[in-house]
Design a protein around this motif. Sequence first.
Motif, PDB file in Angstrom:
ATOM      1  N   HIS A 153       3.797   1.984  -0.426  1.00  0.00           N
ATOM      2  CA  HIS A 153       2.499   1.907   0.265  1.00  0.00           C
ATOM      3  C   HIS A 153       2.644   2.303   1.733  1.00  0.00           C
ATOM      4  CE1 HIS A 153      -0.266   0.551  -2.753  1.00  0.00           C
ATOM      5  NE2 HIS A 153       0.288  -0.633  -2.935  1.00  0.00           N
ATOM      6  N   GLU A 154       3.740   1.903   2.356  1.00  0.00           N
ATOM      7  CA  GLU A 154       3.962   2.278   3.756  1.00  0.00           C
ATOM      8  C   GLU A 154       4.167   3.783   3.895  1.00  0.00           C
ATOM      9  OE1 GLU A 154       7.189  -0.328   4.847  1.00  0.00           O
ATOM     10  OE2 GLU A 154       5.802  -1.932   5.441  1.00  0.00           O
ATOM     11  N   GLU A 155       4.883   4.379   2.944  1.00  0.00           N
ATOM     12  CA  GLU A 155       5.052   5.837   2.969  1.00  0.00           C
ATOM     13  C   GLU A 155       3.707   6.535   2.793  1.00  0.00           C
ATOM     14  OE1 GLU A 155       7.361   9.459   0.608  1.00  0.00           O
ATOM     15  OE2 GLU A 155       7.927   7.394   0.154  1.00  0.00           O
ATOM     16  N   ALA A 156       2.890   6.024   1.872  1.00  0.00           N
ATOM     17  CA  ALA A 156       1.560   6.600   1.649  1.00  0.00           C
ATOM     18  C   ALA A 156       0.700   6.474   2.901  1.00  0.00           C
ATOM     19  CB  ALA A 156       0.883   5.920   0.465  1.00  0.00           C
ATOM     20  N   LEU A 157       0.801   5.341   3.575  1.00  0.00           N
ATOM     21  CA  LEU A 157       0.031   5.137   4.805  1.00  0.00           C
ATOM     22  C   LEU A 157       0.476   6.122   5.887  1.00  0.00           C
ATOM     23  CD1 LEU A 157      -2.158   3.359   6.107  1.00  0.00           C
ATOM     24  CD2 LEU A 157      -0.310   1.845   6.872  1.00  0.00           C
ATOM     25  N   PRO A 169     -11.309   7.498   6.771  1.00  0.00           N
ATOM     26  CA  PRO A 169     -11.422   6.549   5.642  1.00  0.00           C
ATOM     27  C   PRO A 169     -10.190   6.520   4.728  1.00  0.00           C
ATOM     28  CG  PRO A 169     -13.448   7.813   5.886  1.00  0.00           C
ATOM     29  CD  PRO A 169     -12.454   8.409   6.840  1.00  0.00           C
ATOM     30  N   ALA A 170      -9.492   7.635   4.593  1.00  0.00           N
ATOM     31  CA  ALA A 170      -8.292   7.650   3.750  1.00  0.00           C
ATOM     32  C   ALA A 170      -7.213   6.751   4.346  1.00  0.00           C
ATOM     33  CB  ALA A 170      -7.768   9.082   3.586  1.00  0.00           C
ATOM     34  N   TYR A 171      -7.122   6.728   5.669  1.00  0.00           N
ATOM     35  CA  TYR A 171      -6.158   5.843   6.323  1.00  0.00           C
ATOM     36  C   TYR A 171      -6.567   4.386   6.103  1.00  0.00           C
ATOM     37  CZ  TYR A 171      -3.114   3.752   9.813  1.00  0.00           C
ATOM     38  OH  TYR A 171      -2.164   2.971  10.437  1.00  0.00           O
ATOM     39  N   ALA A 172      -7.852   4.110   6.221  1.00  0.00           N
ATOM     40  CA  ALA A 172      -8.347   2.749   5.980  1.00  0.00           C
ATOM     41  C   ALA A 172      -8.045   2.311   4.544  1.00  0.00           C
ATOM     42  CB  ALA A 172      -9.848   2.680   6.261  1.00  0.00           C
ATOM     43  N   ALA A 173      -8.181   3.223   3.595  1.00  0.00           N
ATOM     44  CA  ALA A 173      -7.865   2.896   2.202  1.00  0.00           C
ATOM     45  C   ALA A 173      -6.384   2.539   2.063  1.00  0.00           C
ATOM     46  CB  ALA A 173      -8.219   4.068   1.289  1.00  0.00           C
ATOM     47  N   GLY A 174      -5.537   3.262   2.768  1.00  0.00           N
ATOM     48  CA  GLY A 174      -4.105   2.955   2.740  1.00  0.00           C
ATOM     49  C   GLY A 174      -3.807   1.587   3.333  1.00  0.00           C
ATOM     50  N   LEU A 175      -4.478   1.253   4.436  1.00  0.00           N
ATOM     51  CA  LEU A 175      -4.320  -0.086   5.020  1.00  0.00           C
ATOM     52  C   LEU A 175      -4.757  -1.157   4.032  1.00  0.00           C
ATOM     53  CD1 LEU A 175      -5.597   0.392   8.687  1.00  0.00           C
ATOM     54  CD2 LEU A 175      -3.266  -0.174   7.959  1.00  0.00           C
ATOM     55  N   ASN A 176      -5.851  -0.885   3.334  1.00  0.00           N
ATOM     56  CA  ASN A 176      -6.348  -1.832   2.346  1.00  0.00           C
ATOM     57  C   ASN A 176      -5.326  -2.037   1.219  1.00  0.00           C
ATOM     58  OD1 ASN A 176      -8.596  -3.500   1.363  1.00  0.00           O
ATOM     59  ND2 ASN A 176      -8.586  -2.030  -0.335  1.00  0.00           N
ATOM     60  N   ASN A 177      -4.707  -0.952   0.767  1.00  0.00           N
ATOM     61  CA  ASN A 177      -3.701  -1.072  -0.286  1.00  0.00           C
ATOM     62  C   ASN A 177      -2.537  -1.943   0.161  1.00  0.00           C
ATOM     63  OD1 ASN A 177      -5.163   0.638  -1.955  1.00  0.00           O
ATOM     64  ND2 ASN A 177      -4.032   2.452  -1.341  1.00  0.00           N
ATOM     65  N   LEU A 178      -2.093  -1.738   1.379  1.00  0.00           N
ATOM     66  CA  LEU A 178      -0.986  -2.524   1.920  1.00  0.00           C
ATOM     67  C   LEU A 178      -1.396  -3.987   2.105  1.00  0.00           C
ATOM     68  CD1 LEU A 178       1.936  -2.167   2.758  1.00  0.00           C
ATOM     69  CD2 LEU A 178       1.155  -1.532   5.037  1.00  0.00           C
ATOM     70  N   ALA A 179      -2.603  -4.217   2.584  1.00  0.00           N
ATOM     71  CA  ALA A 179      -3.102  -5.581   2.755  1.00  0.00           C
ATOM     72  C   ALA A 179      -3.203  -6.297   1.407  1.00  0.00           C
ATOM     73  CB  ALA A 179      -4.465  -5.563   3.446  1.00  0.00           C
ATOM     74  N   TYR A 183      -1.370  -9.751   0.288  1.00  0.00           N
ATOM     75  CA  TYR A 183      -2.109 -10.863  -0.286  1.00  0.00           C
ATOM     76  C   TYR A 183      -1.484 -11.297  -1.614  1.00  0.00           C
ATOM     77  CZ  TYR A 183      -5.929 -13.622  -2.175  1.00  0.00           C
ATOM     78  OH  TYR A 183      -6.669 -14.642  -2.713  1.00  0.00           O
ATOM     79  N   LEU A 184      -1.152 -10.328  -2.461  1.00  0.00           N
ATOM     80  CA  LEU A 184      -0.511 -10.610  -3.741  1.00  0.00           C
ATOM     81  C   LEU A 184       0.811 -11.343  -3.544  1.00  0.00           C
ATOM     82  CD1 LEU A 184      -0.460 -10.092  -6.871  1.00  0.00           C
ATOM     83  CD2 LEU A 184       0.778  -7.998  -6.339  1.00  0.00           C
ATOM     84  N   MET A 185       1.528 -10.961  -2.507  1.00  0.00           N
ATOM     85  CA  MET A 185       2.828 -11.582  -2.209  1.00  0.00           C
ATOM     86  C   MET A 185       2.677 -12.946  -1.548  1.00  0.00           C
ATOM     87  SD  MET A 185       4.708  -8.074  -0.839  1.00  0.00           S
ATOM     88  CE  MET A 185       5.736  -8.961   0.273  1.00  0.00           C
ATOM     89  N   GLY A 186       1.451 -13.344  -1.212  1.00  0.00           N
ATOM     90  CA  GLY A 186       1.228 -14.619  -0.528  1.00  0.00           C
ATOM     91  C   GLY A 186       1.578 -14.553   0.936  1.00  0.00           C
ATOM     92  N   ASP A 187       1.554 -13.373   1.496  1.00  0.00           N
ATOM     93  CA  ASP A 187       1.918 -13.139   2.902  1.00  0.00           C
ATOM     94  C   ASP A 187       0.657 -12.753   3.671  1.00  0.00           C
ATOM     95  OD1 ASP A 187       3.257 -12.580   5.251  1.00  0.00           O
ATOM     96  OD2 ASP A 187       4.030 -10.646   4.550  1.00  0.00           O
ATOM     97  N   PRO A 188       0.037 -13.726   4.359  1.00  0.00           N
ATOM     98  CA  PRO A 188      -1.251 -13.440   5.017  1.00  0.00           C
ATOM     99  C   PRO A 188      -1.200 -12.416   6.098  1.00  0.00           C
ATOM    100  CG  PRO A 188      -0.530 -15.703   5.481  1.00  0.00           C
ATOM    101  CD  PRO A 188       0.482 -15.078   4.561  1.00  0.00           C
TER     102      PRO A 188
END
Length: 188
Positions: A153-157, A169-179, A183-188
């Motif tokens: 995800h970081e490489e994609a970003l 917007p594509a960059y924002a989508a990448g940030l959303n994927n990383l976020a 969240y899934l990892m429990g890391d706020p």
Amino acid sequence: LMPAAVSGVEAERLSRLGRYKEAIASARALPAAVGAVLGERHPYFANSLGNLARFHAEQGDERTALALFERGLSIKKGALGEGHPAYAATLNNLAALLTRMGDARAALPLHEGARASRRAALGGGRLDYARSLDSVAGLHARMGAHAVARRLHEEALAVRRKAHGERHPAYAAGLNNLAALHYLMGDP
């Protein structure tokens, strides 16, 4: 081919309206027409199979969709080769269907293949490549390989940032994927 093309457009319209059975009936005309004119080893024939597969998947007939995508992939491999973007797109569609069917392990090598094919064909700086990275990352996240998913995800970003800048917007989508991964990892 014109009546078949109209049939394809009608199938798309019906699908958008949620009338999937009618969309499938309309889409069935396209492969037959394309095959009759261009032959069943032509990439356009493979595309028509892929469109029909998508309609079957939308209707929940995933087994038929799988067979159609696999046939289209075989055609594109023979006609275009594994390094062609259209081959990568079909690999990606097949992988997405397998993921939807709950078979992430079978989907992963297909998404990896699509990523490698897109990188070879288009280079590593394109949005399609970033999307492939995100697809692979998503599967790794589903399988619990969060560190691998984060790296991808970081490489994609980074690809999105370089290609479009941080206000796109594509960059924002990448940030959303990383976020979402955090969240899934429990890391706020």
